[in-house]
Write a protein that holds these residues in place. Structure first.
Motif, PDB file in Angstrom:
ATOM      1  N   HIS A 107     -45.027  80.172  17.492  1.00  0.00           N
ATOM      2  CA  HIS A 107     -45.384  79.631  18.797  1.00  0.00           C
ATOM      3  C   HIS A 107     -46.879  79.800  19.009  1.00  0.00           C
ATOM      4  N   GLY A 108     -47.558  78.674  19.205  1.00  0.00           N
ATOM      5  CA  GLY A 108     -48.994  78.696  19.402  1.00  0.00           C
ATOM      6  C   GLY A 108     -49.413  77.925  20.633  1.00  0.00           C
ATOM      7  N   PRO A 109     -50.712  77.767  20.846  1.00  0.00           N
ATOM      8  CA  PRO A 109     -51.199  77.041  22.024  1.00  0.00           C
ATOM      9  C   PRO A 109     -50.720  75.598  22.077  1.00  0.00           C
ATOM     10  N   SER A 110     -50.497  74.973  20.918  1.00  0.00           N
ATOM     11  CA  SER A 110     -50.069  73.570  20.885  1.00  0.00           C
ATOM     12  C   SER A 110     -48.553  73.429  20.805  1.00  0.00           C
ATOM     13  N   GLY A 111     -47.826  74.515  20.960  1.00  0.00           N
ATOM     14  CA  GLY A 111     -46.366  74.449  20.916  1.00  0.00           C
ATOM     15  C   GLY A 111     -45.815  75.117  19.670  1.00  0.00           C
ATOM     16  N   ARG A 112     -44.558  74.871  19.420  1.00  0.00           N
ATOM     17  CA  ARG A 112     -43.890  75.492  18.280  1.00  0.00           C
ATOM     18  C   ARG A 112     -44.091  74.660  17.026  1.00  0.00           C
ATOM     19  N   ARG A 113     -44.271  75.375  15.907  1.00  0.00           N
ATOM     20  CA  ARG A 113     -44.494  74.711  14.641  1.00  0.00           C
ATOM     21  C   ARG A 113     -43.595  75.336  13.576  1.00  0.00           C
TER      22      ARG A 113
END
Length: 607
Positions: A309-315
């Motif tokens: 989970h990062g600033p741009s969403g889940r990857r």
């Protein structure tokens, strides 16, 4: 292995060892599963690690980049694991040297199996204090806690308090004050011991061999399509070998949408840090690189899927299996219908809710308008994926309702790593997705707005009509064959297994229980459907017998009337008058045929 073959220089016996007992788990996952993947991520290269308690040997194989010390109570287990660790201490926590500290302490089997019954008993808090003392300042502890109100206990046919097996030395319930029974109590105990909880993962479908570790805080967000699919897959595949009280997958998904999936987890893995500065009272922030999900799906060899989970969403991410390669092309494309492309697990995780869950909800509420809108959107999205020849390739060809998420008007494949080896007709792809949903709807005992006399293929045709497509049973049959071939590739079945699976899928009936593990609740619902069907067939048989009886009586009356009329004087006189006329008519027909036969050649000569 015997003590003669074990490296004796690696085994330390400070006393209290159990000589005739083994704690190593019987069920093991390939490469240690998500737990080993999490441990390898938490342990930096060259770190000193203490693995306290019995763990899957594959977990130690994932920690070859560190210096590992094992703390066990069983001497046979120490012999079995001595080749995988730098040192093995046998006898319980009292055998640890007081001056040794470690960068990471892993107690992912809980604290109870760490303590030996042959030595001084410390209790749960005493074992925790000893392990915390072994964590160096700035180090971390990964600790497992079982949930006495977890899903595994709610569905178990044998109550936990009735266990009589040898391993049931410690049977904890909510009244056992010596053990924490929830995450809040665990955080309090860790804080009192001098640690700061950082993260917590819910373990599904069990704590000993979890196939899914999900961040407990993110589970409270509600109905994520990702967590929905992961929980359903983990729980549906985790209880196939035992009878249960109710469907664990349905219970876990319901708990997810109620925001209680973390509370219903069979257990938790908590990561806690020891502050480098004892005077620092701030709560450490969650590390950015910690995964919110670790999942093992499909056949072994590809590794463990992770979601960050990062600033741009889940990857998506992938932790490869030790010593395994992850080719980006089909390894057996010539004979398998589907393959897994590990390189596809590198992009963002699509947001939205799982299409299957939305369809089930609409079916339960008899909301035909929502069903029609969802199915037409699904069919339209599939049509957009087709090429000029009307065929669908890649991940979209395997996009059934349980692998598609819906976010408003947008449809997307959730897990794009599974791909079809060859392109499939668009109608077959749609029929396969609808057939899978129809089979789950009928065999699962869900209420729905359609007649109970529909079979699985018939309901698939009806769903196709709602989606705006005129499917026939031949197309549905082709879809079932494709489903058998794809499932065979998913589970690694051979040619015979594929044929047998296709036969089973064609024979799926609404009165059958769901494919896979069975629960008493589902078997009862299947029995009720069978009883309803038998009642309908019995009533139909009775009606048919009554109709045949009435027709037979009418026929007998007609035969009696004919018999009476045949013996009357008027019948005989009429028969004498009609018989010459019939004979004359037959003679005229014979004369006409003879005349035609004579005149035909003459007419041909004249022409």
């Amino acid at each position: 292995m015997t003590t003669e073959t074990a490296p004796a220089d690696r085994i330390t016996l400070p006393g209290g060892e159990m000589l005739a007992w083994s704690d190593l788990p019987q069920e093991r996952l390939a490469n240690g599963g998500p737990l080993a993947a999490l441990a390898s991520r938490l342990v930096p290269p060259g770190a000193r690690v203490l693995v306290a308690g019995p763990h899957d040997p594959a977990l130690l194989d994932q920690l070859t980049h560190a210096e590992v010390t094992c703390l066990l109570r069983s001497h046979p287990d120490a012999v079995a694991l001595a080749h995988r660790a730098a040192r093995v201490v046998v006898g319980g926590p009292a055998g640890l040297p007081d001056d040794e500290t470690y960068d990471v302490v892993i107690a992912a089997a809980g604290l109870d199996p760490v303590e030996s019954v042959e030595g001084t008993r410390l209790g749960w808090d005493g074992v925790l204090a000893r392990l915390v003392a072994a964590v160096r300042p700035g180090g971390a502890l990964l600790l497992r806690l079982d949930n006495p109100l977890g899903l595994h206990r709610l569905i178990d046919t044998t109550p936990w308090y009735a266990r009589r097996d040898d391993s049931a030395w410690v049977i904890g319930g909510v009244l056992d004050r010596a053990h924490p029974v929830n995450r809040d109590q665990l955080r309090e105990r860790l804080g009192a011991a001098g640690l700061r909880p950082t993260a917590c993962w819910a373990a599904y479908p069990g704590v000993s061999t979890p196939t899914a570790l999900l961040d407990a805080d993110h589970l409270g967000d509600g109905g994520s399509g990702l967590f929905d699919a992961v929980l359903h897959g983990a729980c549906a595949g985790g209880f196939t070998s035992a009878m249960v009280l109710q469907d664990p997958a349905r219970l876990a998904v319901d708990a997810l949408h109620a925001g209680r999936a973390a509370d219903l987890a069979p257990g938790w893995l908590t990561l806690a840090h020891r502050p480098a500065d004892p005077t620092d009272r701030t709560t450490p922030a969650v590390e950015a690189d910690l995964p919110v999900a670790l999942v093992q799906t499909g056949r072994p060899g590809i590794g463990v899927l992770e979601v960050l989970h990062g600033p741009s969403g889940r990857r998506w991410g992938l932790i490869p299996a030790t010593g395994a390669t992850t080719p980006a092309v089909a390894p057996f494309a010539s004979r398998e219908a589907a393959y897994r492309d590990a390189d596809a697990l590198s992009g963002p995780v699509p947001s939205g809710r799982l299409l299957r869950t939305l369809l089930l909800d609409a079916a339960l509420r008899r909301d035909l308008a929502t069903l029609r809108a969802l199915l037409r959107g699904y069919a339209g999205w599939l049509a957009d994926q087709a090429d000029a020849d009307g065929r669908i390739a890649g991940a979209a060809a395997l996009a059934a309702t349980d692998n598609v998420v819906v976010d408003g008007e947008r449809y997307a494949v959730l897990d794009p790593s599974w791909r079809a080896t060859a392109a499939l007709p668009a109608d077959v792809v749609l029929a396969r997705g609808l057939w899978r949903f129809a089979a789950g709807l009928l065999t699962g005992g869900y209420a729905h707005p359609w007649t109970s006399t529909l079979d699985v293929a018939g309901l698939t045709v009806v769903l196709g009509g709602l989606a705006g497509h005129d499917l026939d049973r031949a197309t549905v049959s082709d879809a079932v064959e494709a489903e058998a071939a794809i499932a065979a590739a998913l589970h690694g079945l051979g040619a015979d297994g594929t044929v047998g699976l296709a036969t089973e899928l064609h024979a799926v009936a609404p009165t059958d229980p769901p494919v896979g593990g069975h629960s008493y609740q589902q078997l009862r619902e299947a029995w009720l459907r069978q009883r309803e069907e038998l009642t309908r067939l019995t009533a139909l048989t009775a009606w048919t017998e009554e109709l045949l009886t009435s027709r037979e009586r009418a026929l007998r009356r007609a035969e009696t009337t004919i018999g009476l009329l045949s013996g009357s004087l008027s019948y005989r006189v009429g028969r004498l008058a009609i018989t010459p006329a019939r004979l004359a008519k037959r003679g005229a027909r014979a004369a006409r045929r003879r005349a035609t036969a004579v005149l035909a050649p003459k007419q041909e000569e004249q022409q």
